[in-house]
Design an enzyme around this catalytic site. Structure first.
Site, PDB file in Angstrom:
ATOM      1  N   THR A  14       0.750  -1.247  -0.191  1.00  0.00           N
ATOM      2  CA  THR A  14      -0.115   0.118   0.079  1.00  0.00           C
ATOM      3  C   THR A  14       0.690   1.106  -0.015  1.00  0.00           C
ATOM      4  O   THR A  14       0.493   2.353  -0.427  1.00  0.00           O
ATOM      5  CB  THR A  14      -0.993  -0.109   1.257  1.00  0.00           C
ATOM      6  OG1 THR A  14      -1.748  -1.163   0.967  1.00  0.00           O
ATOM      7  CG2 THR A  14      -1.833   1.116   1.175  1.00  0.00           C
ATOM      8  N   TYR A  27      -8.212  -0.003  -3.812  1.00  0.00           N
ATOM      9  CA  TYR A  27      -7.110   0.575  -4.408  1.00  0.00           C
ATOM     10  C   TYR A  27      -6.184  -0.496  -4.842  1.00  0.00           C
ATOM     11  O   TYR A  27      -6.497  -1.685  -4.473  1.00  0.00           O
ATOM     12  CB  TYR A  27      -6.498   1.633  -3.290  1.00  0.00           C
ATOM     13  CG  TYR A  27      -5.871   0.841  -2.280  1.00  0.00           C
ATOM     14  CD1 TYR A  27      -6.439   0.519  -1.238  1.00  0.00           C
ATOM     15  CD2 TYR A  27      -4.556   0.465  -2.381  1.00  0.00           C
ATOM     16  CE1 TYR A  27      -6.086  -0.229  -0.074  1.00  0.00           C
ATOM     17  CE2 TYR A  27      -3.873  -0.328  -1.189  1.00  0.00           C
ATOM     18  CZ  TYR A  27      -4.704  -0.777  -0.222  1.00  0.00           C
ATOM     19  OH  TYR A  27      -4.104  -1.466   0.851  1.00  0.00           O
ATOM     20  N   SER A  60       1.357  -7.528  -0.878  1.00  0.00           N
ATOM     21  CA  SER A  60       2.198  -8.470  -0.047  1.00  0.00           C
ATOM     22  C   SER A  60       1.522 -10.107   0.268  1.00  0.00           C
ATOM     23  O   SER A  60       2.369 -10.881   0.509  1.00  0.00           O
ATOM     24  CB  SER A  60       2.683  -7.953   1.349  1.00  0.00           C
ATOM     25  OG  SER A  60       1.884  -8.104   2.244  1.00  0.00           O
ATOM     26  N   THR A  93       1.678  -4.325   4.269  1.00  0.00           N
ATOM     27  CA  THR A  93       1.714  -4.724   5.793  1.00  0.00           C
ATOM     28  C   THR A  93       0.957  -5.926   6.078  1.00  0.00           C
ATOM     29  O   THR A  93       1.325  -6.549   6.915  1.00  0.00           O
ATOM     30  CB  THR A  93       0.674  -3.554   6.377  1.00  0.00           C
ATOM     31  OG1 THR A  93      -0.566  -3.814   5.536  1.00  0.00           O
ATOM     32  CG2 THR A  93       1.277  -2.239   6.262  1.00  0.00           C
ATOM     33  N   ASP A  94       0.327  -6.511   5.098  1.00  0.00           N
ATOM     34  CA  ASP A  94      -0.327  -7.988   5.345  1.00  0.00           C
ATOM     35  C   ASP A  94       0.674  -9.084   5.640  1.00  0.00           C
ATOM     36  O   ASP A  94       0.280  -9.941   6.554  1.00  0.00           O
ATOM     37  CB  ASP A  94      -1.064  -8.387   4.151  1.00  0.00           C
ATOM     38  CG  ASP A  94      -2.467  -7.593   3.972  1.00  0.00           C
ATOM     39  OD1 ASP A  94      -2.704  -6.640   4.672  1.00  0.00           O
ATOM     40  OD2 ASP A  94      -3.147  -7.627   2.952  1.00  0.00           O
ATOM     41  N   LYS A 166       0.483  -7.509  12.875  1.00  0.00           N
ATOM     42  CA  LYS A 166      -0.695  -6.583  12.332  1.00  0.00           C
ATOM     43  C   LYS A 166      -2.105  -7.080  12.967  1.00  0.00           C
ATOM     44  O   LYS A 166      -2.158  -8.330  12.960  1.00  0.00           O
ATOM     45  CB  LYS A 166      -1.005  -6.676  10.704  1.00  0.00           C
ATOM     46  CG  LYS A 166      -1.754  -5.813  10.348  1.00  0.00           C
ATOM     47  CD  LYS A 166      -1.896  -5.915   8.607  1.00  0.00           C
ATOM     48  CE  LYS A 166      -2.887  -4.703   8.153  1.00  0.00           C
ATOM     49  NZ  LYS A 166      -2.942  -4.925   6.688  1.00  0.00           N
ATOM     50  N   GLU A 282       3.975 -27.911  27.973  1.00  0.00           N
ATOM     51  CA  GLU A 282       3.178 -28.580  28.974  1.00  0.00           C
ATOM     52  C   GLU A 282       3.805 -30.040  29.228  1.00  0.00           C
ATOM     53  O   GLU A 282       4.317 -30.416  28.083  1.00  0.00           O
ATOM     54  CB  GLU A 282       1.808 -28.653  28.699  1.00  0.00           C
ATOM     55  CG  GLU A 282       1.082 -27.356  28.522  1.00  0.00           C
ATOM     56  CD  GLU A 282      -0.427 -27.528  28.288  1.00  0.00           C
ATOM     57  OE1 GLU A 282      -0.872 -28.572  27.656  1.00  0.00           O
ATOM     58  OE2 GLU A 282      -1.187 -26.366  28.321  1.00  0.00           O
TER      59      GLU A 282
HETATM   60  C1  SIN Z   1      -0.977  -3.203   2.982  1.00  0.00           C
HETATM   61  O1  SIN Z   1       0.134  -3.046   2.536  1.00  0.00           O
HETATM   62  O2  SIN Z   1      -1.511  -2.372   3.965  1.00  0.00           O
HETATM   63  C2  SIN Z   1      -1.976  -4.127   2.418  1.00  0.00           C
HETATM   64  C3  SIN Z   1      -1.640  -4.760   1.168  1.00  0.00           C
HETATM   65  C4  SIN Z   1      -0.322  -5.525   1.084  1.00  0.00           C
HETATM   66  O3  SIN Z   1      -0.076  -5.997   2.231  1.00  0.00           O
HETATM   67  O4  SIN Z   1       0.609  -5.382   0.176  1.00  0.00           O
END
Ligand code: SIN
Length: 326
Positions: A14, A27, A60, A93-94, A166, A282
């Protein structure tokens, strides 16, 4: 002394995404190339000399072992280049936490390596991309960042790769650390660390392997049929990570099926589908031949298990020691 030279390896996400309109919800990630990104960054007049390389330009969710290999190779090269002070990887971020943890386990801690992303595309109102990037430059320029392993910078915070996850699908404050929260606070003009580096001068913990063994994640849900273990695994399966309920729990028939697999030499790691909380070893893990994931969530437990298996590990007690390590 001149400004530090930071190498930027771009993979998309993103932070390189565009919607085409500030008011569209949907997007496409991975639309802006590294040259365009660096041209925008140049306007910020940061105290660093930046050079970039496009490794990929994807969302990602499409990250592959081949991209991981290219990133690893690029960073290893940068580590031995005397003129490069640190490396930034732009990433969706994924799956940033998985890439960060894989690199964390397979790189020495000699120079700062920082992953950065964004939750809002570049043309969204209130986009966080350039701010996160400026923060990442500040972190990657600090030699003190190196002895903390690979770092993730998001939402004005710095996280260690082992802790970061995340935790929200939306919003610019979507990352948390567990069991440690963020290890530093950063803005484009300030960087504060909470404590001293703890991995100064450490060699890579694992050799990088481009061929990671097959390790599926088995999610547990109420009413799961025990034959899911057989449905999920194949003769190539070398390990299974269980995303168990609560503290890594599973129905007894599933446990028995996994115990049988462990007896046949397949590594079994108990993790939890819950985001926060330890899965401790355990007494019955010993009898079952299982390993407890401790603070690692299932995707990160999978990466550590793959590297352990690629390194030839087979003893659950020795594997447990790596899951216990910080
Ligand atoms: C992001 O970047 O926030 C979502 C899409 C991705 O992980 O490429």
């Amino acid at each position: 002394m001149g400004n530090p030279h930071i190498l930027v390896l771009a993979t998309g996400g993103t932070i390189a995404g565009k919607a085409g309109s500030a008011t569209r919800h949907d997007y496409r990630p991975g639309q802006i190339g590294i040259d365009e990104l660096l041209a925008h960054v140049a306007e910020l007049d940061l105290s660093a000399e930046l050079s970039g390389r496009q490794v990929a330009n994807i969302g990602s969710e499409d990250i592959t072992p081949a991209i991981w290999s290219a990133l690893h190779e690029g960073i290893v090269e940068a580590m031995s280049a005397p003129d490069i002070a640190g490396v930034i990887v732009t990433h969706g971020t994924d799956t940033a936490e998985e890439t960060a943890f894989l690199l964390d386990l397979t790189l020495p801690t000699t120079k700062p390596v920082v992953l950065v992303g964004a939750m809002r595309p570049a043309d969204a109102v209130g986009s966080d991309g350039l701010r996160n990037f400026a923060n990442a430059v500040r972190v990657a320029s600090d030699p003190d960042a190196a002895g903390r392993g690979v770092l993730v910078v998001m939402g004005d915070r710095v996280f260690a790769a082992r802790d970061v996850r995340k935790v929200n699908t939306r919003g610019t404050d979507a990352f948390r650390g567990y069991p440690r929260e963020s290890i530093g606070l950063v803005t484009p003009s300030a960087l504060d660390w909470f404590g001293a580096p703890w991995r100064v001068g450490e060699a890579a913990r694992f050799a990088y392997s481009p061929d990671l063994p097959e390790v599926p994640i088995l999610p547990i849900w109420a009413g799961i049929e025990p034959d899911y273990v057989a449905r999920l695994t194949s003769p190539q399966t070398r390990g299974v990570v269980v995303a168990g309920v609560g503290e890594g729990n599973m129905p007894d028939p599933v446990r028995q099926a996994l115990k049988q697999l462990a007896a046949e030499g397949v590594a079994v790691v108990r993790a939890s589908r819950i985001d926060q909380g330890l899965v401790d070893r355990e007494p019955e893990d010993e009898a079952n031949g299982f390993v407890a994931a401790r603070a690692l969530n299932p995707p990160k437990a999978r990466i550590l298990l793959q590297l352990l298996l690629a390194a030839g590990a087979s003893d659950p007690a020795a594997m447990q020691a790596e899951f216990d390590r910080r």
